[in-house]
Design a protein around this motif. Structure first.
Motif, PDB file in Angstrom:
ATOM      1  N   PHE A 225      -3.306   5.703  -5.601  1.00 18.08           N
ATOM      2  CA  PHE A 225      -2.668   5.703  -4.295  1.00 18.08           C
ATOM      3  C   PHE A 225      -3.759   5.514  -3.236  1.00 18.08           C
ATOM      4  O   PHE A 225      -4.951   5.625  -3.531  1.00 18.08           O
ATOM      5  CB  PHE A 225      -1.920   7.019  -4.071  1.00 18.08           C
ATOM      6  CG  PHE A 225      -0.778   7.240  -5.023  1.00 18.08           C
ATOM      7  CD1 PHE A 225       0.487   6.729  -4.748  1.00 18.08           C
ATOM      8  CD2 PHE A 225      -0.956   7.958  -6.203  1.00 18.08           C
ATOM      9  CE1 PHE A 225       1.552   6.923  -5.621  1.00 18.08           C
ATOM     10  CE2 PHE A 225       0.097   8.166  -7.081  1.00 18.08           C
ATOM     11  CZ  PHE A 225       1.351   7.644  -6.789  1.00 18.08           C
ATOM     12  N   SER A 226      -3.341   5.265  -2.004  1.00 21.81           N
ATOM     13  CA  SER A 226      -4.332   5.041  -0.951  1.00 21.81           C
ATOM     14  C   SER A 226      -5.129   6.300  -0.640  1.00 21.81           C
ATOM     15  O   SER A 226      -6.227   6.224  -0.087  1.00 21.81           O
ATOM     16  CB  SER A 226      -3.649   4.533   0.327  1.00 21.81           C
ATOM     17  OG  SER A 226      -2.699   5.488   0.804  1.00 21.81           O
ATOM     18  N   ASP A 227      -4.581   7.479  -1.031  1.00 21.21           N
ATOM     19  CA  ASP A 227      -5.264   8.742  -0.752  1.00 21.21           C
ATOM     20  C   ASP A 227      -5.648   9.481  -2.038  1.00 21.21           C
ATOM     21  O   ASP A 227      -5.719  10.698  -2.072  1.00 21.21           O
ATOM     22  CB  ASP A 227      -4.395   9.626   0.136  1.00 21.21           C
ATOM     23  CG  ASP A 227      -2.965   9.793  -0.378  1.00 21.21           C
ATOM     24  OD1 ASP A 227      -2.621   9.110  -1.367  1.00 21.21           O
ATOM     25  OD2 ASP A 227      -2.210  10.596   0.199  1.00 21.21           O
ATOM     26  N   GLY A 228      -5.888   8.719  -3.091  1.00 19.88           N
ATOM     27  CA  GLY A 228      -6.361   9.328  -4.326  1.00 19.88           C
ATOM     28  C   GLY A 228      -5.555   8.918  -5.545  1.00 19.88           C
ATOM     29  O   GLY A 228      -4.630   8.108  -5.446  1.00 19.88           O
ATOM     30  N   GLU A 229      -5.923   9.455  -6.704  1.00 20.96           N
ATOM     31  CA  GLU A 229      -5.245   9.138  -7.949  1.00 20.96           C
ATOM     32  C   GLU A 229      -4.402  10.326  -8.412  1.00 20.96           C
ATOM     33  O   GLU A 229      -4.797  11.477  -8.242  1.00 20.96           O
ATOM     34  CB  GLU A 229      -6.260   8.779  -9.035  1.00 20.96           C
ATOM     35  CG  GLU A 229      -7.059   7.514  -8.745  1.00 20.96           C
ATOM     36  CD  GLU A 229      -7.982   7.150  -9.897  1.00 20.96           C
ATOM     37  OE1 GLU A 229      -8.193   8.004 -10.788  1.00 20.96           O
ATOM     38  OE2 GLU A 229      -8.485   6.015  -9.911  1.00 20.96           O
ATOM     39  N   ARG A 230      -3.243  10.004  -8.978  1.00 24.05           N
ATOM     40  CA  ARG A 230      -2.366  11.044  -9.494  1.00 24.05           C
ATOM     41  C   ARG A 230      -1.728  10.557 -10.792  1.00 24.05           C
ATOM     42  O   ARG A 230      -1.547   9.354 -10.990  1.00 24.05           O
ATOM     43  CB  ARG A 230      -1.254  11.396  -8.501  1.00 24.05           C
ATOM     44  CG  ARG A 230      -1.721  11.965  -7.180  1.00 24.05           C
ATOM     45  CD  ARG A 230      -2.278  13.368  -7.323  1.00 24.05           C
ATOM     46  NE  ARG A 230      -2.463  14.015  -6.036  1.00 24.05           N
ATOM     47  CZ  ARG A 230      -3.447  13.790  -5.190  1.00 24.05           C
ATOM     48  NH1 ARG A 230      -4.352  12.868  -5.487  1.00 24.05           N
ATOM     49  NH2 ARG A 230      -3.537  14.455  -4.055  1.00 24.05           N
TER      50      ARG A 230
ATOM     51  N   THR B 131       0.847  -1.188   0.000  1.00 21.96           N
ATOM     52  CA  THR B 131       0.000   0.000   0.000  1.00 21.96           C
ATOM     53  C   THR B 131       0.885   1.242   0.000  1.00 21.96           C
ATOM     54  O   THR B 131       1.893   1.290   0.711  1.00 21.96           O
ATOM     55  CB  THR B 131      -0.902   0.011   1.242  1.00 21.96           C
ATOM     56  OG1 THR B 131      -1.716  -1.172   1.241  1.00 21.96           O
ATOM     57  CG2 THR B 131      -1.803   1.233   1.251  1.00 21.96           C
ATOM     58  N   LEU B 132       0.502   2.238  -0.799  1.00 20.01           N
ATOM     59  CA  LEU B 132       1.309   3.454  -0.914  1.00 20.01           C
ATOM     60  C   LEU B 132       0.401   4.682  -0.984  1.00 20.01           C
ATOM     61  O   LEU B 132      -0.528   4.717  -1.787  1.00 20.01           O
ATOM     62  CB  LEU B 132       2.186   3.394  -2.173  1.00 20.01           C
ATOM     63  CG  LEU B 132       3.024   4.632  -2.486  1.00 20.01           C
ATOM     64  CD1 LEU B 132       4.140   4.813  -1.466  1.00 20.01           C
ATOM     65  CD2 LEU B 132       3.593   4.564  -3.907  1.00 20.01           C
ATOM     66  N   SER B 133       0.700   5.670  -0.162  1.00 19.59           N
ATOM     67  CA  SER B 133      -0.013   6.944  -0.239  1.00 19.59           C
ATOM     68  C   SER B 133       0.748   7.891  -1.145  1.00 19.59           C
ATOM     69  O   SER B 133       1.963   7.752  -1.334  1.00 19.59           O
ATOM     70  CB  SER B 133      -0.153   7.568   1.151  1.00 19.59           C
ATOM     71  OG  SER B 133       1.122   7.978   1.638  1.00 19.59           O
TER      72      SER B 133
END
Length: 263
Positions: free
Chosen positions: A218-223, A133-135
């Motif tokens: 990512f765990s906190d959204g898409e980039r 998992t990666l933020s």
């Protein structure tokens, strides 16, 4: 091995659609595109170091043929060759994690701890993608210290490039001819250290595209970040035999094809 390389190519094209365009440009000229080598990235932790990644290739007849050091980027690397000279070479590099900050070391250790040991036994682990998992915040923290670490954290285990063996091309006899042809068709090249890296006297000249940008979850959204690139290699004889190794100074600049600073 043929099946594994084929599966890796299919996965690679999903992250690098530009490679499909370039491949088609060559084949439409009547060229048969031969793959010179693939490149894999990893960390130097025992669980996933380059010897662990090389295992599947060594068990299928590949032999270690060269070792390399990249002091500025804090990397070591090895390359492997099959007895069948027509088979692609394999270049594996690893990040010297202990040379970075404790923050980076802790993040990498946490990533690697998430890998199930049993998955390492699968021949397709080398193209299994990101097993942790990666933020995006952690990605940015890694990026501030190492572009290489950030790329590996985001994309995991898969080739970050395939390489066209220019010697096998019939209508484009040199790296310069390849570069001119690609730029005529709107393909941007990595200019770090010059568009052509290396010299015939060293036995190898190379160039590469810049990495495609793709949307990553990512765990906190898409980039959207740089993914994979396509490389081109022309080899020359040294002492009467075609040079099969790599030039550390050239590879150092080729690594920068995935740098975010080239957005």
């Amino acid at each position: 091995m043929e099946q594994l390389f084929g599966d890796m190519w299919d996965d690679y094209l999903k992250l690098n659609p530009l490679a499909q365009k370039v491949y088609r440009l060559f084949t439409e000229r009547g060229e048969a595109v031969v793959n010179d080598h693939i490149a894999l990235r990893t960390f130097n932790l025992p669980k996933v170091n380059m010897d662990r990644l090389a295992k599947v290739f060594v068990e299928n007849g590949y032999e270690e043929k060269g070792q390399y050091s990249f002091e500025a980027k804090k990397l070591n690397a090895k390359h492997y060759e099959a007895k069948d000279t027509r088979a692609p070479k394999v270049f594996i590099s690893e990040l010297k994690v202990e040379t970075f900050s404790k923050g980076l070391q802790d993040k990498v250790a946490h990533f690697v701890d998430q890998i199930d040991e049993s998955t390492l036994l699968d021949s397709h682990f080398v193209m299994s993608g990101r097993p942790w998992t990666l933020s995006y915040a952690d990605y940015q923290a890694l990026l501030s210290e190492s572009e290489y670490a950030a790329w590996l954290a985001a994309f995991g285990y898969r080739p970050n490039h395939f390489t066209v063996y220019v010697n096998a091309l019939k209508t484009l006899p040199s790296i310069q001819a390849v570069n001119d042809f690609l730029e005529e068709h709107g393909v941007s090249l990595n200019s770090s250290g010059g568009k052509i890296k290396g010299t015939p006297e060293e036995g190898l000249v190379q160039s590469s595209t810049l990495a495609n940008h793709v949307v990553v979850k990512f765990s906190d959204g898409e980039r959207e970040i740089p993914s994979c690139y396509y490389e081109f290699a022309q080899r020359f004889p040294i002492n009467g035999s075609e040079y099969t190794g790599f030039i550390a100074q050239s590879a150092d600049k080729i690594f920068e094809s995935t740098n975010t600073s080239k957005d």
